[in-house]
Write a protein that holds these residues in place. Structure first.
Motif, PDB file in Angstrom:
ATOM      1  N   GLY A  11       0.805  -1.209   0.000  1.00  0.00           N
ATOM      2  CA  GLY A  11       0.000   0.000   0.000  1.00  0.00           C
ATOM      3  C   GLY A  11       0.838   1.259   0.000  1.00  0.00           C
ATOM      4  N   TRP A  12       0.223   2.340  -0.367  1.00  0.00           N
ATOM      5  CA  TRP A  12       0.804   3.679  -0.261  1.00  0.00           C
ATOM      6  C   TRP A  12       0.023   4.446   0.800  1.00  0.00           C
ATOM      7  N   PHE A  13       0.777   5.145   1.633  1.00  0.00           N
ATOM      8  CA  PHE A  13       0.209   5.981   2.687  1.00  0.00           C
ATOM      9  C   PHE A  13       0.935   7.313   2.675  1.00  0.00           C
ATOM     10  N   ARG A  14       0.336   8.301   3.285  1.00  0.00           N
ATOM     11  CA  ARG A  14       1.008   9.590   3.363  1.00  0.00           C
ATOM     12  C   ARG A  14       0.722  10.246   4.699  1.00  0.00           C
ATOM     13  N   GLN A  15       1.631  11.128   5.074  1.00  0.00           N
ATOM     14  CA  GLN A  15       1.465  11.845   6.336  1.00  0.00           C
ATOM     15  C   GLN A  15       2.027  13.241   6.197  1.00  0.00           C
ATOM     16  N   ALA A  16       1.163  14.216   6.401  1.00  0.00           N
ATOM     17  CA  ALA A  16       1.579  15.616   6.384  1.00  0.00           C
ATOM     18  C   ALA A  16       1.873  16.058   7.816  1.00  0.00           C
ATOM     19  N   PRO A  17       2.690  17.086   7.983  1.00  0.00           N
ATOM     20  CA  PRO A  17       3.032  17.564   9.334  1.00  0.00           C
ATOM     21  C   PRO A  17       1.781  17.897  10.140  1.00  0.00           C
ATOM     22  N   GLY A  18       1.707  17.365  11.360  1.00  0.00           N
ATOM     23  CA  GLY A  18       0.587  17.654  12.237  1.00  0.00           C
ATOM     24  C   GLY A  18      -0.674  16.878  11.922  1.00  0.00           C
ATOM     25  N   LYS A  19      -0.595  15.983  10.953  1.00  0.00           N
ATOM     26  CA  LYS A  19      -1.782  15.211  10.575  1.00  0.00           C
ATOM     27  C   LYS A  19      -1.528  13.722  10.757  1.00  0.00           C
ATOM     28  N   GLU A  20      -2.610  12.968  10.813  1.00  0.00           N
ATOM     29  CA  GLU A  20      -2.498  11.524  10.943  1.00  0.00           C
ATOM     30  C   GLU A  20      -2.083  10.908   9.605  1.00  0.00           C
ATOM     31  N   ARG A  21      -1.468   9.725   9.705  1.00  0.00           N
ATOM     32  CA  ARG A  21      -1.129   9.002   8.498  1.00  0.00           C
ATOM     33  C   ARG A  21      -2.426   8.536   7.832  1.00  0.00           C
ATOM     34  N   GLU A  22      -2.514   8.715   6.529  1.00  0.00           N
ATOM     35  CA  GLU A  22      -3.724   8.330   5.834  1.00  0.00           C
ATOM     36  C   GLU A  22      -3.405   7.419   4.653  1.00  0.00           C
ATOM     37  N   ARG A  23      -4.353   6.585   4.359  1.00  0.00           N
ATOM     38  CA  ARG A  23      -4.183   5.613   3.282  1.00  0.00           C
ATOM     39  C   ARG A  23      -4.425   6.266   1.929  1.00  0.00           C
ATOM     40  N   VAL A  24      -3.525   6.011   0.992  1.00  0.00           N
ATOM     41  CA  VAL A  24      -3.754   6.412  -0.398  1.00  0.00           C
ATOM     42  C   VAL A  24      -4.469   5.266  -1.111  1.00  0.00           C
ATOM     43  N   GLY A  25      -3.898   4.076  -1.007  1.00  0.00           N
ATOM     44  CA  GLY A  25      -4.513   2.907  -1.613  1.00  0.00           C
ATOM     45  C   GLY A  25      -3.679   1.670  -1.416  1.00  0.00           C
ATOM     46  N   THR A  26      -4.267   0.522  -1.690  1.00  0.00           N
ATOM     47  CA  THR A  26      -3.588  -0.757  -1.504  1.00  0.00           C
ATOM     48  C   THR A  26      -3.813  -1.653  -2.706  1.00  0.00           C
ATOM     49  N   ILE A  27      -2.906  -2.601  -2.888  1.00  0.00           N
ATOM     50  CA  ILE A  27      -3.019  -3.593  -3.947  1.00  0.00           C
ATOM     51  C   ILE A  27      -2.284  -4.852  -3.501  1.00  0.00           C
ATOM     52  N   HIS A  28      -2.797  -6.018  -3.891  1.00  0.00           N
ATOM     53  CA  HIS A  28      -2.123  -7.245  -3.515  1.00  0.00           C
ATOM     54  C   HIS A  28      -1.030  -7.586  -4.526  1.00  0.00           C
TER      55      HIS A  28
END
Length: 129
Positions: free
Chosen positions: A35-52
């Motif tokens: 999967g890809w995830f992202r995290q901006a300063p001061g924010k929670e880590r969030e999911r971009v998307g996943t693939i098997h």
């Protein structure tokens, strides 16, 4: 030993495109979720998307649909994230993750980041006006 290495981050103009890569190594077989995830300063880590790793359709977070495309090259053991029409709010550290315990069906549903045990160091994306 499992290793994930992201690359391709950098500065991109608003409205532009950027492609991130993640080389995955060390898994004993191809039965794992990525999967890809992202995290901006001061924010929670969030999911971009996943693939098997075995294929299937990527699952994107609702807010990521339409501008982000996840793909993979099995021969290179590499996961990609194509970012198009980049917006200012897309600026963040982008991480790839993978996990053997997430099965194909669960991966297709878009598992959240706490379920992933293996992470890369991240690649920074900045957006300029």
């Amino acid at each position: 030993q499992v290793h994930l290495a992201e690359s391709g981050g950098g500065s991109v103009q608003e409205g532009g495109s950027l492609k991130l890569s993640c080389e995955v190594s060390g898994f004993p077989h191809n039965n794992y979720c990525m999967g890809w995830f992202r995290q901006a300063p001061g924010k929670e880590r969030e999911r971009v998307g996943t693939i098997h790793r075995r294929g299937g359709t990527p699952n994107y977070a609702d807010s990521m649909k339409g501008r982000f495309t996840i793909s993979q090259d099995g021969a290179k053991n590499t996961l990609y994230l194509q970012m198009d029409n980049v917006k200012h709010d897309d600026a963040a550290m982008y991480y790839c993750a993978a996990d053997l315990q997430i099965d194909f069906q669960t991966c297709a549903m878009g598992p959240p980041h706490p379920l992933f045990d293996n992470w890369g160091q991240g690649t920074q994306v900045t957006v300029s006006s």
